[in-house]
Motif scaffolding. Structure first.
Motif, mmCIF file in Angstrom:
data_model
loop_
_atom_site.group_PDB
_atom_site.id
_atom_site.type_symbol
_atom_site.label_atom_id
_atom_site.label_comp_id
_atom_site.label_asym_id
_atom_site.label_seq_id
_atom_site.Cartn_x
_atom_site.Cartn_y
_atom_site.Cartn_z
ATOM 1 N N THR A 185 49.167 20.293 74.947
ATOM 2 C CA THR A 185 49.787 21.022 73.842
ATOM 3 C C THR A 185 49.491 20.347 72.513
ATOM 4 O OG1 THR A 185 51.583 21.629 75.347
ATOM 5 C CG2 THR A 185 51.950 22.001 72.991
ATOM 6 N N ARG B 180 47.617 21.897 69.209
ATOM 7 C CA ARG B 180 48.208 21.903 67.873
ATOM 8 C C ARG B 180 47.339 21.163 66.865
ATOM 9 N NH1 ARG B 180 53.145 24.185 67.000
ATOM 10 N NH2 ARG B 180 52.208 24.042 64.924
ATOM 11 N N HIS C 197 45.842 22.726 63.403
ATOM 12 C CA HIS C 197 46.514 22.127 62.243
ATOM 13 C C HIS C 197 45.868 22.512 60.909
ATOM 14 C CE1 HIS C 197 48.911 19.365 59.885
ATOM 15 N NE2 HIS C 197 47.817 18.816 59.404
ATOM 16 N N SER D 257 50.036 30.743 64.962
ATOM 17 C CA SER D 257 50.786 31.198 66.133
ATOM 18 C C SER D 257 49.925 32.046 67.054
ATOM 19 C CB SER D 257 52.017 32.004 65.689
ATOM 20 O OG SER D 257 52.889 31.199 64.929
ATOM 21 N N GLN E 41 47.538 30.112 69.266
ATOM 22 C CA GLN E 41 48.155 29.329 70.337
ATOM 23 C C GLN E 41 48.479 30.177 71.562
ATOM 24 O OE1 GLN E 41 51.286 26.404 69.150
ATOM 25 N NE2 GLN E 41 50.908 27.279 67.129
ATOM 26 N N TYR F 15 55.165 23.472 77.299
ATOM 27 C CA TYR F 15 54.280 23.827 76.176
ATOM 28 C C TYR F 15 55.106 24.337 74.998
ATOM 29 C CZ TYR F 15 50.567 26.025 73.478
ATOM 30 O OH TYR F 15 49.713 26.375 72.460
ATOM 31 N N THR G 127 57.266 21.474 73.400
ATOM 32 C CA THR G 127 56.417 20.542 72.653
ATOM 33 C C THR G 127 55.902 21.182 71.374
ATOM 34 O OG1 THR G 127 55.706 19.524 74.737
ATOM 35 C CG2 THR G 127 54.385 19.057 72.789
ATOM 36 N N SER G 128 55.449 22.426 71.460
ATOM 37 C CA SER G 128 54.912 23.117 70.288
ATOM 38 C C SER G 128 55.993 23.369 69.248
ATOM 39 C CB SER G 128 54.268 24.441 70.714
ATOM 40 O OG SER G 128 53.649 25.077 69.620
ATOM 41 N N THR G 129 57.201 23.717 69.703
ATOM 42 C CA THR G 129 58.310 23.959 68.782
ATOM 43 C C THR G 129 58.682 22.679 68.036
ATOM 44 O OG1 THR G 129 59.184 25.713 70.197
ATOM 45 C CG2 THR G 129 60.696 24.745 68.612
ATOM 46 N N TRP H 217 56.714 20.100 67.551
ATOM 47 C CA TRP H 217 55.578 19.811 66.662
ATOM 48 C C TRP H 217 55.695 20.621 65.370
ATOM 49 C CZ3 TRP H 217 50.827 16.998 67.797
ATOM 50 C CH2 TRP H 217 49.844 17.119 66.803
ATOM 51 N N SER H 218 56.028 21.901 65.504
ATOM 52 C CA SER H 218 56.138 22.772 64.328
ATOM 53 C C SER H 218 57.200 22.264 63.358
ATOM 54 C CB SER H 218 56.476 24.201 64.755
ATOM 55 O OG SER H 218 55.408 24.775 65.481
#
Length: 236
Positions: A32, A36, A40, A96, A99, A219, A222-224, A226-227
């Motif tokens: 993940t 990202r 980025h 988004s 991803q 996923y 982790t992505s949330t 990271w955001s």
């Protein structure tokens, strides 16, 4: 899907000395992070676009007032404004959208019993006591909410809730003044309501975590997270 499975398995092999039985879960988190990192640059571009669109809100409001009875002319005027200012109204969606393939790959990877004609060995992996191919309902059926697998999901829910609460508090603290139409001093209709409501969408991630396989939930979590960190960095 076979290539994705091989990538996860190789990452798990690399991480196995550190994470042992949870190496595959750690591999999904690392996967993940790699996704990202790839998107980025688009996130940075989206941040610049959002800031530029914020400065255009008074002009947009004035165009909406001026062409309220002519939708076609309004759309043309908005397009001309965005083109002149070199701002894309869709730039915020690209990170988004790009991803989604990675998410759906993981989803199918951990819901398929076979890959390339062979048994899916990834389904044998777990995060502590929770199988990566299982769901929250499975955890509730094997030990209940406070069972070994249920506690894994409670941990994920706690992380998502904490990130969502952080997003709401930060959105309230950093929210710009409500846009007003140029020359009229009137608030843009609906903007205040949307501004107040949008941060609470972060809590919808709880539903996703509850219904998808644990691998896909990792996923999402982790992505949330990271955001949330990315927004702090990009919108300082």
């Amino acid at each position: 899907m076979s290539a994705c499975a091989q990538l996860v398995e190789r990452l798990a092999d690399l991480l196995q000395p550190l994470f042992h039985a949870s190496a595959a879960a750690a591999a999904i988190i690392l996967f993940t992070a790699l996704v990202r990192l790839l998107v980025h640059p688009l996130s940075r571009s989206a941040a610049r676009g959002q800031q530029a669109r914020a400065t255009l809100q008074p002009e947009i409001a004035e165009l909406r007032r001026k062409h309220a009875k002519n939708p076609e002319r309004l759309q043309q005027a908005l397009l001309e404004l965005h083109t002149r200012e070199r701002v894309s109204p869709l730039s915020g969606l690209l990170p988004s959208l790009l991803q989604l393939p990675a998410f759906f790959l993981l989803y199918h990877l951990f819901t398929s019993t076979a890959i390339g004609g062979d048994a899916n060995g990834l389904l044998t992996h777990a995060l502590f006591a929770a199988p990566l191919g299982g769901r929250w309902t499975d955890a509730l059926g094997h030990g209940g909410l406070l069972g070994p697998a249920g506690l894994v999901y409670l941990g994920l829910f706690a992380i998502v809730a904490a990130v969502a609460a952080f997003n709401v508090r930060r959105a309230r603290r950093t929210a710009p003044p409500v846009a007003v139409a140029a020359g009229t001093g009137e608030q843009v209709p609906g903007v205040a309501a949307v501004t107040r409501f949008m941060p609470f969408l972060s809590f919808a991630t709880l539903v996703t975590v509850a219904v998808v396989p644990l691998a896909a939930a990792l996923y999402v979590v982790t992505s949330t997270t990271w955001s949330a960190v990315e927004r702090v960095v990009l919108y300082r």
